[in-house]
Design a protein around this motif. Sequence first.
Motif, PDB file in Angstrom:
ATOM      1  N   HIS A  20      -6.799 -14.649   2.059  1.00 37.94           N
ATOM      2  CA  HIS A  20      -5.861 -13.575   1.759  1.00 37.94           C
ATOM      3  C   HIS A  20      -6.567 -12.215   1.770  1.00 37.94           C
ATOM      4  N   ILE A  25       1.417 -10.403   0.756  1.00 42.06           N
ATOM      5  CA  ILE A  25       0.329 -11.128   1.436  1.00 42.06           C
ATOM      6  C   ILE A  25      -0.092 -12.364   0.654  1.00 42.06           C
ATOM      7  N   THR A  26      -0.239 -12.238  -0.663  1.00 42.42           N
ATOM      8  CA  THR A  26      -0.707 -13.381  -1.455  1.00 42.42           C
ATOM      9  C   THR A  26       0.355 -14.471  -1.586  1.00 42.42           C
TER      10      THR A  26
END
Length: 368
Positions: free
Chosen positions: A337, A258-259
């Motif tokens: 995020h 995700i990041t």
Amino acid sequence: MLLDIDNVIPYALRRGLLSPADVIEGQVRARSASRRNRNFRITREGGGGLLVKQAESEGARVTLRAEAGLYELVFREEQAAPMREFLPRLVGSIPEDALLALELIEDAAPLHQFTGEFRSRGFLPELGALLGRALGTFHRCLRPLAHEPRISKSLGRSAPWVLWVHRPGPEILAELSAGNRKTLQILQQDADLSRHLDALRRSWAPDTFIHCDIKADNLLVSHAAPRKVHIVDWELIQLGDPAWDLGAVFKDFLVYWITSMPIAKGMSGSDMAARAALPLALFQEASRRLWPAYCQAAELAGDAADAMLQRTVRSAAAWLVQYAYESAQRASSLGNHEVMMLQVGANIFSDPAGATQHLLGILQRSKP
């Protein structure tokens, strides 16, 4: 006495943690590595060394005693012997000085320092298999000992705080950052997400010892082949559901993915995922190796394995909520995020079976 960079080596000599030969025959150096405690790395010319951990506050003394107890247990009880390969060697524990001395693991670094190798062929699958074997061995070997009062009576067994976070008391509300308040607002407005956190809390069953703080910082990976993994920082050890530890690994895989995504207004979720610097497929390969390695080491199969996998996936969702909340603790707003992590966590909770297959890449057992 409290240690510092000047007195830690004389102290180690006086307490027998170092020998005079160590100092006479080789250059010995100490440097601070403090985090939650007063930590010192003592290295010797030619190799070998110590990690010395000393607690200051009463709360830190309690958690350091718990960590020392785990090392003493593993290196004392023959039943726990298979776990020794995944731990640093215990050199000494000195309760009166709230001090723990461990072997310094050479040629290894925390997992977060290996992100440049995540795309290397075989690195993440090998890592997944190693972590699965380590955690499976830990949970299996220590399960019988967890039910002996003489060993486990001083350990906590409560469900993780994040499973209560959407129902905070006044003392918590008074200390929230603006980012935390936004996180709570999202949780409390999402009735399904709150309901799933409640359900996971109610199903909490203290079954074995769990690390309770599995994350990239606490996983040491060797640089050279064949790779080895050591699990460190056992201060939060307690009795609990082993799925919580395993879910933490899956959470880290998802956080890395995700990041690495670009998140911008107007981009669709599929666009963000497609442009991730670390594609989800990399971590799916690791998950596919981790799960069978865990089951083999934990001696888990059939319906028990299926139930464990479902709890693990739901635990990963709760860990994503916790990660987002903790990331917002000193922030004036909730980052993009972190919002994505909350959404992915909600999606996992709403369809654990689909998340197991399509997000983690693990094919579930076909039932007759």
